[in-house]
Motif scaffolding. Sequence first.
Motif, PDB file in Angstrom:
ATOM      1  N   ILE A   9     -50.424   5.831   7.352  1.00 21.86           N
ATOM      2  CA  ILE A   9     -51.323   5.127   6.433  1.00 21.86           C
ATOM      3  C   ILE A   9     -50.535   4.169   5.554  1.00 21.86           C
ATOM      4  O   ILE A   9     -50.977   3.036   5.296  1.00 21.86           O
ATOM      5  CB  ILE A   9     -52.113   6.145   5.590  1.00 21.86           C
ATOM      6  N   ARG A  10     -49.373   4.595   5.074  1.00 24.43           N
ATOM      7  CA  ARG A  10     -48.536   3.711   4.258  1.00 24.43           C
ATOM      8  C   ARG A  10     -48.186   2.441   5.018  1.00 24.43           C
ATOM      9  O   ARG A  10     -48.281   1.324   4.481  1.00 24.43           O
ATOM     10  CB  ARG A  10     -47.263   4.436   3.842  1.00 24.43           C
ATOM     11  N   GLY A  11     -47.778   2.591   6.276  1.00 29.55           N
ATOM     12  CA  GLY A  11     -47.432   1.418   7.074  1.00 29.55           C
ATOM     13  C   GLY A  11     -48.612   0.492   7.277  1.00 29.55           C
ATOM     14  O   GLY A  11     -48.467  -0.743   7.212  1.00 29.55           O
ATOM     15  N   GLN A  12     -49.790   1.060   7.528  1.00 29.17           N
ATOM     16  CA  GLN A  12     -50.980   0.243   7.716  1.00 29.17           C
ATOM     17  C   GLN A  12     -51.352  -0.505   6.442  1.00 29.17           C
ATOM     18  O   GLN A  12     -51.702  -1.683   6.469  1.00 29.17           O
ATOM     19  CB  GLN A  12     -52.143   1.123   8.164  1.00 29.17           C
ATOM     20  N   VAL A  13     -51.294   0.203   5.302  1.00 24.71           N
ATOM     21  CA  VAL A  13     -51.648  -0.436   4.029  1.00 24.71           C
ATOM     22  C   VAL A  13     -50.685  -1.579   3.714  1.00 24.71           C
ATOM     23  O   VAL A  13     -51.109  -2.666   3.288  1.00 24.71           O
ATOM     24  CB  VAL A  13     -51.653   0.605   2.896  1.00 24.71           C
TER      25      VAL A  13
ATOM     26  N   LEU B  16     -59.349  -4.916  -2.231  1.00 23.46           N
ATOM     27  CA  LEU B  16     -58.993  -3.609  -1.703  1.00 23.46           C
ATOM     28  C   LEU B  16     -60.150  -2.985  -0.917  1.00 23.46           C
ATOM     29  O   LEU B  16     -59.952  -2.459   0.185  1.00 23.46           O
ATOM     30  CB  LEU B  16     -58.580  -2.681  -2.851  1.00 23.46           C
ATOM     31  N   SER B  17     -61.353  -3.047  -1.492  1.00 24.27           N
ATOM     32  CA  SER B  17     -62.489  -2.359  -0.879  1.00 24.27           C
ATOM     33  C   SER B  17     -63.030  -3.073   0.341  1.00 24.27           C
ATOM     34  O   SER B  17     -63.530  -2.423   1.271  1.00 24.27           O
ATOM     35  CB  SER B  17     -63.610  -2.186  -1.918  1.00 24.27           C
TER      36      SER B  17
ATOM     37  N   PRO C 133     -60.761  -1.092   4.691  1.00 28.16           N
ATOM     38  CA  PRO C 133     -61.397  -1.012   6.023  1.00 28.16           C
ATOM     39  C   PRO C 133     -60.433  -1.286   7.168  1.00 28.16           C
ATOM     40  O   PRO C 133     -60.469  -0.607   8.200  1.00 28.16           O
ATOM     41  CB  PRO C 133     -62.493  -2.091   5.941  1.00 28.16           C
ATOM     42  N   ASN C 134     -59.563  -2.282   7.011  1.00 29.43           N
ATOM     43  CA  ASN C 134     -58.642  -2.629   8.095  1.00 29.43           C
ATOM     44  C   ASN C 134     -57.477  -1.649   8.209  1.00 29.43           C
ATOM     45  O   ASN C 134     -56.981  -1.387   9.303  1.00 29.43           O
ATOM     46  CB  ASN C 134     -58.110  -4.046   7.884  1.00 29.43           C
TER      47      ASN C 134
END
Length: 290
Positions: free
Chosen positions: A171-175, A198-199, A204-205
Amino acid sequence: MTTATLKRPPAPGLPAAAVRKLRAVPLAPAVAAAVVLFFVVAALAPQLLTGRDPLVIDLANALQPPSVAHPFGTDQSGRDLYTRVIYGSRESLLIGLGATALATAIALVLGIASGLGGRLADGAISRGLEVLFAFPVLLLAMLFVTIYGPSVTTQIVAVGLGTAPGYARMIRGQVLAVRHSGYVEAAHALGHSRWTVLSQHVFPNAMRPLVAVITLGIGQSIVWASGLAFLGLGVAPPSPEWGALLDAGRMFITRAWWLEVMPGLAIVAIALAATSLGQFIQQKLEGAPS
């Protein structure tokens, strides 16, 4: 002279578009969905699949091999193994779903905080995740169960804590990847508020791949929990949880092979089915041909 072409009316039944969609589904995901549906029915309504009681003892029929009367054979107490596998679906799926949900919740908090926080927060969380990665999942789970005692709840927490670091790092990498993407920078340039960006763009992505990962994680959590039970750190007998069945049957493996094979096949079937569905969902989300 022209002749009019008569159009044949569509045959009754499913709409043509629905039929085409069903035919487009590959065989492997279809079979996987059928397997998952079978075990979901077994967990929610086991009486639809068997009329026996999983706890009734019949010593006269102990250790009977698979037959028409007992498709999976019987255990050392004469209990029908097929019935116990069916009823064990409830606890096994509960552990898999619960552990995956807990791991996902922890990973969301850590991953988002690390990806959106400053350098200090990201560094602290990343170092903590690296420390947890130094310990195997099974070792962390065994440590937790040893301290708090074996039960369904402790298995859920133990497996959830053990698998959470992997989800958090993903999740960290995606964010981070989405946060620095062009469309997010464009949204900032257009004057959108931080919360709107953010929202509507980041979350979402960044969370899209998590859907497939969660599906994969359910099967993995069931395997980890079964491993704990096989080591004697699962729910106590006479629970029909699949790992507990493996643990109880290993003492008779040379005399009654079905005590290990049948619950093991159930674990393999649900793990493979969940993995196949996860891969199919991931391909659909990425727009890749399946």
